[in-house]
Design an enzyme around this catalytic site. Structure first.
Site, PDB file in Angstrom:
ATOM      1  N   ILE A  74      -1.865   2.321  27.040  1.00  0.00           N
ATOM      2  CA  ILE A  74      -1.071   2.205  27.653  1.00  0.00           C
ATOM      3  C   ILE A  74      -1.121   2.844  29.073  1.00  0.00           C
ATOM      4  O   ILE A  74      -0.459   2.464  30.312  1.00  0.00           O
ATOM      5  CB  ILE A  74       0.533   2.108  27.751  1.00  0.00           C
ATOM      6  CG1 ILE A  74       0.828   2.479  27.634  1.00  0.00           C
ATOM      7  CG2 ILE A  74       0.566   0.932  27.184  1.00  0.00           C
ATOM      8  CD1 ILE A  74       2.675   2.460  26.523  1.00  0.00           C
ATOM      9  N   GLY A  75      -1.391   4.338  29.375  1.00  0.00           N
ATOM     10  CA  GLY A  75      -2.009   4.843  30.165  1.00  0.00           C
ATOM     11  C   GLY A  75      -2.988   6.079  29.969  1.00  0.00           C
ATOM     12  O   GLY A  75      -3.092   6.192  28.650  1.00  0.00           O
TER      13      GLY A  75
ATOM     14  N   PHE B 205      -4.658  14.951  30.725  1.00  0.00           N
ATOM     15  CA  PHE B 205      -4.902  15.465  29.181  1.00  0.00           C
ATOM     16  C   PHE B 205      -4.907  14.665  27.727  1.00  0.00           C
ATOM     17  O   PHE B 205      -4.503  15.592  27.085  1.00  0.00           O
ATOM     18  CB  PHE B 205      -3.963  16.687  29.318  1.00  0.00           C
ATOM     19  CG  PHE B 205      -4.228  18.663  30.317  1.00  0.00           C
ATOM     20  CD1 PHE B 205      -5.494  18.799  30.294  1.00  0.00           C
ATOM     21  CD2 PHE B 205      -3.412  18.144  30.688  1.00  0.00           C
ATOM     22  CE1 PHE B 205      -5.571  19.783  31.169  1.00  0.00           C
ATOM     23  CE2 PHE B 205      -3.810  18.916  32.201  1.00  0.00           C
ATOM     24  CZ  PHE B 205      -4.530  19.743  31.747  1.00  0.00           C
TER      25      PHE B 205
ATOM     26  N   VAL C  34      -2.180   6.927  26.200  1.00  0.00           N
ATOM     27  CA  VAL C  34      -0.720   6.862  25.816  1.00  0.00           C
ATOM     28  C   VAL C  34      -1.253   5.713  25.144  1.00  0.00           C
ATOM     29  O   VAL C  34      -1.813   4.956  26.195  1.00  0.00           O
ATOM     30  CB  VAL C  34       0.295   7.054  26.693  1.00  0.00           C
ATOM     31  CG1 VAL C  34       1.588   6.841  26.057  1.00  0.00           C
ATOM     32  CG2 VAL C  34       0.922   8.095  27.622  1.00  0.00           C
TER      33      VAL C  34
ATOM     34  N   ASP D 199       4.740  19.080  38.495  1.00  0.00           N
ATOM     35  CA  ASP D 199       4.179  17.455  38.144  1.00  0.00           C
ATOM     36  C   ASP D 199       4.572  16.039  38.770  1.00  0.00           C
ATOM     37  O   ASP D 199       5.250  15.336  38.024  1.00  0.00           O
ATOM     38  CB  ASP D 199       3.248  17.464  36.823  1.00  0.00           C
ATOM     39  CG  ASP D 199       2.175  16.789  37.386  1.00  0.00           C
ATOM     40  OD1 ASP D 199       1.811  16.370  38.905  1.00  0.00           O
ATOM     41  OD2 ASP D 199       1.214  16.514  36.702  1.00  0.00           O
TER      42      ASP D 199
END
Ligand SMILES: *[C@@H]1O[C@H](CO)[C@@H](O)[C@H](O)[C@H]1NC(C)=O
Ligand SMILES: *[C@@H]1O[C@H](CO)[C@@H](O)[C@H](O)[C@H]1NC(C)=O
Length: 993
Positions: free
Chosen positions: A711-712, A716, A719, A834
């Site tokens: 999903i992503g 680093f 997911v 971030d």
């Protein structure tokens, strides 16, 4: 005007006749109604209605009661009768009905609104049926109604909001339905109300202010009602209250320091699983009748400062999963006072910050104490031997603390013990033989300590044990043969990482129910017994890093359920059996052995990522990707075949997660189970708290980390979405890319940052996996709550964006709350570093959760300065969102996060990314917005999507001001989060929508 005698006789007779006619015909209508009711019953297994026929007057039918004089039905009582069918609307014709008891049947369909015509009705009990549809609105107008019990049905829609102050209802039970639409404020009109049960209805909304009129309330249960907002303080002034249950909501607020002074009769206080913060109320000792106190799963902190000794009736004390304590010895000062609670049965203080020791007075605790849960905390010292007095104990968990010393022999006296968890402490010495007395033990975990000596043979009396974890100790000698008599072992037997030796006996075949067998990293020797083939439930077999030799017995072909087999680092020899192709293996590791000859090509052997066969010098064949030499007919010539396949050393796939202290997998199960059995949360948590997550399991739930589940991807990590089949829970699994420089650091940063923090606006880590994958590479992953609405980035910049202003403000507030927590309220100062739309995730209710702590930095409070000493030359964060000073190599600081927040806020309002091409060369998003503010032309820069609404320009201007002031170039000129919170929640935007 007196009538003469004969006339009066006539009149009386006439009246009697008339009355008779009225009653007579209505009585007939009662009979008709009863027969109609009967006709709608499709199944009557107990014959409850067999007497309902013409041979008896209807007043004598079973379950029917009539008035003595008028012979009209006053009560219908068919409770517990097993009746199946629907409820006839004719029930509304029996106008003399006062009591209807139809509970505990299987009636379906809707509740007939005709019941609302029964103006004499006092009690209606339809609980425990399968009624659907809405609660008839006119029911709230039955003028005499006292008790309304509709619990345990499938009613839906809104609860009627038409309760008038003339009503005298004392009992209302609507729990366990699908009712929605909030709690109707008009319930507050029912000033006679004593008992209100609404638990387990997804009502949503707030606790109405009108409830402050319910002065006669004795018991109120609003558990799991999806309630939000502040818990109203007047609830603490309802002085008749005996029971207060608002558990499992999203209520906020703190507990008043005088709790119990105004409500001395409370017997239960259930506040668990909410967003309460603040401190433990010392005044609780005034609730002398208290039986249950549940504050688990909140954000309470500080000292547990009270004398529990006055609570003589206390049975259940749940304080788990809060921030109580500060890791110092004093934290446990309260504990001894519990020895006066002679009725205490369950005690759960796990998952706090409690330091200190278990005092000797533990031995004076109630002999009724059955649960003692302390895991995880920072407790130290040894287990007092007086624990042997607590004969009622059935479950003890001291895991994940810093306990030391020997296990006292006296533990062998706890005859009722079923669960014993001592894992991940610093216990030493031998495992006392007296443990063998505990013949009821089901689950035993002693792993992660320094136990030495042999495994006592007395464990042979654990005839019920299903899980036995002894891994990661210093146990030696051979395994007593009694262990192989434990036929009940069904889930797991883990002896890995010890110094155990000897051969595996033929008796291993007794373990027919066992699913996980892990003997890896020991000194076991010899050939595998062919009887291992009788362990037909085996799914996971790890014998790696031992001294086994010989070939794999042909009988193993019967182990059809095997999924993972790890035999690496032994001295196995002979051919790789071809039957392994037929077993639906997901992982097979035969590396570092002496296997020879042809490698099969089918089944698991067709998938290079599922097998490892390196360092077997005489293998040949296999699929081409293995780069093995072709097999010659005389395959005796052995040449070196250690080709550079990408796989490295495969070491055993450790089932353990080394990231102790993080929330355990139990959270998932807990949340799942608690839906079914609310009153036993601790037990469930305890029971599951050792199902740590393995690579294999994550591999399984993501269907092999398949592309469909991706999903992503980030710098680093990748997911994946995963679903745990056993409970249907969906999670997001972030797999760290350790090959990327910084990947490992990022994992550690995230673990460290998330170790002790929890907030409703932060993504919650459920567990972590630190293991080794099938290729032998380090594997690290974090498992989070799945956020069904994805990230903010995709909402903001998709073509069909549907975030309206109210939603955006709500998200802006959510993120502010998260930052407020990280910067000011979580013990440390955590800088996220971030913050950007793609790191803000939205749950099913569009509540924002800040995620991705891969760059987070923890600044210690003690240093006084928020700036960290380490000079950081790496550019932190993401271009556009990172503050300008980070680019100059400055240290990270909370004001850096504020910059990102300001940019984020402006992006949400303008719909422009900070890296939009229009900002190239000079003018950035900050200046763009500031200029528009100065020029008074705000509406020109606002996201056009928002303009279609009826926006309040002043509101927009105030928001943009916050964004501009947060994103000032100079860190000193930026707003801090406290000021932002004040601005957002203070006045301007206080009311949502
Ligand atoms: C419900 O009724 C059944 C008989 O139909 C009975 O066996 C059961 O005990 C009842 N349950 C309760 C809670 O009364
Ligand atoms: C009942 O309560 C509602 C809301 O609290 C109120 O608007 C209404 O006037 C009340 N009705 C009566 C008859 O008291």
């Amino acid at each position: 005007m007196l009538l003469s005698k004969p006339e009066s006789v006539l009149v009386v007779a006439l009246v009697i006749h008339l009355i008779g006619a009225v009653y007579g015909s209505s009585a007939t209508s009662d009979q008709l109604a009863l027969l109609e009711i009967k006709s709608k019953i499709t199944d009557d297994p107990q014959g409850a209605l067999t007497s309902w026929n013409d041979s008896l007057p209807f007043c004598q039918w079973r379950g029917v009661t009539c008035g003595r004089r008028h012979r009209r039905v006053t009560m219908l009582d068919l409770r517990n009768s097993g009746l199946v069918g629907s409820l006839s609307p004719y029930i509304g014709n029996m106008s003399f009905l006062r009591y209807i008891f139809l509970y505990n049947n299987t009636l379906h369909g809707s509740i007939p609104p005709e019941i609302g015509h029964l103006y004499r009705l006092k009690e209606l009990s339809l609980s425990n049926n399968s009624f659907t549809g809405e609660i008839p609105a006119n029911m709230s107008s039955c003028p005499k109604l006292r008790k309304l019990n509709l619990q345990f049905n499938k009613l839906s829609g809104k609860i009627p909001d038409t309760f008038s102050s003339k009503l005298m209802i004392t009992y209302m039970g609507l729990a366990k339905n699908d009712l929605t639409g909030g709690i109707p404020p008009s319930i507050g009109n029912l000033t006679s109300l004593e008992i209100l049960f609404l638990t387990y209805c997804p009502l949503g909304g707030i606790i109405p202010d009108s409830f402050n009129q319910l002065k006669n309330l004795r018991k109120i249960s609003l558990g799991a009602n999806g309630l939000v907002g502040a818990f109203p303080s007047f609830m603490f002034n309802l002085s008749m209250l005996e029971g207060l249950d608002v558990g499992e909501n999203k209520l906020q607020g703190s507990l008043p320091s005088n709790l119990c002074l105004t409500q001395p009769h409370l017997t239960y206080i259930e506040f668990g699983i909410n967003h309460f913060n603040g401190f433990f109320p010392p005044s609780i000792s005034n609730c002398s009748e208290l039986e249950t106190l549940s504050l688990s799963f909140n954000y309470l902190k500080g000292e547990i400062a009270t004398n529990f000794g006055r609570l003589q009736h206390l049975k259940r004390l749940y304080l788990a999963v809060n921030n109580f304590g500060s890791k110092v010895l004093d934290d446990m000062n309260f504990f001894s006072s519990l020895s006066n609670c002679t009725n205490l049965e369950r005690l759960d203080i796990g998952d706090n910050q409690l330091g200190g020791v278990l005092p000797n007075s533990l031995g004076n605790f109630s002999s009724k104490l059955s649960l003692l849960e302390t895991s995880p905390n920072y407790l130290s010292g040894s287990i007092p031997s007086s624990i042997g007095n607590l004969l009622g104990l059935t479950a003890v968990s001291l895991s994940l603390n810093s306990f030391t010393g020997f296990i006292p022999e006296s533990i062998g006296k706890l005859q009722n013990l079923q669960v014993l968890y001592l894992s991940d402490n610093h216990f030493s010495g031998v495992i006392p033989g007296s443990l063998g007395n505990l013949s009821l033990l089901l689950k035993v975990a002693l792993d992660g300590n320094s136990f030495e000596g042999t495994i006592p043979s007395s464990i042979g009396s654990w005839k019920k044990v299903i899980v036995l974890d002894l891994y990661g100790n210093k146990l030696s000698g051979s395994v007593p043969k009694e262990l192989f008599q434990l036929t009940s072992l069904s889930i797991k037997l883990d002896l890995s990482q010890n110094n155990l030796s000897g051969v595996l006996p033929q008796e291993i075949s007794n373990l027919k129910l066992l699913e996980i067998l892990d003997f890896s990293r020991n000194r076991f020797i010899g050939e595998l017994p062919s009887s291992l083939s009788s362990c037909t439930s085996l799914e996971y077999l790890d014998l790696s890093s031992n001294l086994f030799y010989g070939s794999l017995p042909g009988s193993f072909s019967s182990l059809k359920g095997l999924e993972y087999v790890i035999l690496s680092r032994n001295n196995f020899s002979g051919h790789i059996p071809t039957y392994l192709q037929q077993i639906p293996l997901k992982g097979l590791n035969l590396s570092y052995n002496n296997f020879e000859g042809e490698v099969p090509v089918k089944g698991v052997f067709a998938n290079t990522s599922a097998i490892s066969i390196i360092r077997n010098t005489r293998l040949c064949g296999g699929i081409p990707e293995l780069y093995l030499p072709k097999c010659t007919s005389t395959s005796s010539d052995s040449k070196r075949q250690t080709r550079k396949i990408s796989v490295r050393v495969i070491v055993a796939i450790s089932l353990s997660s080394t990231v102790a202290g993080l929330a355990l997998f139990s959270f998932v199960l807990f949340y799942c189970c608690i839906k079914k059995k609310r009153d036993k949360p601790s037990e469930l948590r305890l029971a599951e708290s050792f199902e740590k997550i393995s690579y294999g399991r994550l591999f399984k739930v993501t269907e092999g980390f398949s592309a469909e589940n991706l999903i992503g991807t980030g710098s680093f990590a990748s997911v994946y979405k995963g679903v745990f089949e056993e409970n249907g829970i969906t999670v997001a699994i972030k797999v760290l890319n350790l090959l990327r420089r910084g990947g490992f650091k990022s994992f550690m940063a995230e673990c460290e940052a998330l170790r002790n923090i929890r907030h409703r606006n932060l993504v919650k880590v459920i567990t972590a996996c630190s293991s080794i994958d099938f290729q032998g590479n380090d594997f690290k992953a974090l498992v989070y709550d799945f956020m069904p609405n994805g990230n903010l980035e995709s909402w903001l910049h998709s073509v069909d964006c549907t975030l309206d202003l109210v939603q955006r403000i709500s998200i802006i507030k959510d993120v502010a709350c998260a930052l407020d927590y990280l910067h000011c309220r979580c013990g440390n100062v955590i800088v996220h570093c971030d913050l950007k739309p793609s790191n803000i995730l939205l749950d099913a209710d569009m509540v924002a959760h800040v995620g991705d702590f891969g760059l987070a930095k923890i600044l210690s409070l003690e240093e006084g300065s928020y700036a960290n000493a380490s000079s950081s030359s790496i550019i932190r964060g993401t271009t556009g969102y990172a503050p300008p000073e980070y680019g100059l190599g400055n240290e990270v600081s909370t004001s850096g996060d504020m910059y990102s927040y300001g940019i984020l806020l402006l992006e949400m309002l303008t719909g422009k990314k900070p890296v939009d091409p229009m900002f190239e060369g000079g003018l950035g998003l900050h200046s763009y917005a500031r200029r528009a503010l100065a020029d008074g032309c705000m509406l020109q820069i606002v996201d056009p999507v928002l303009l279609s609404e009826d926006v309040n320009e002043n509101c927009l201007i105030s928001l943009v001001k916050v964004g501009v002031q947060c994103s000032n170039e100079s860190p000193q000129d930026r707003m801090d989060i406290g000021t932002v919170i004040h601005k957002l929640f203070g006045t301007t935007f206080a009311s949502r929508s």
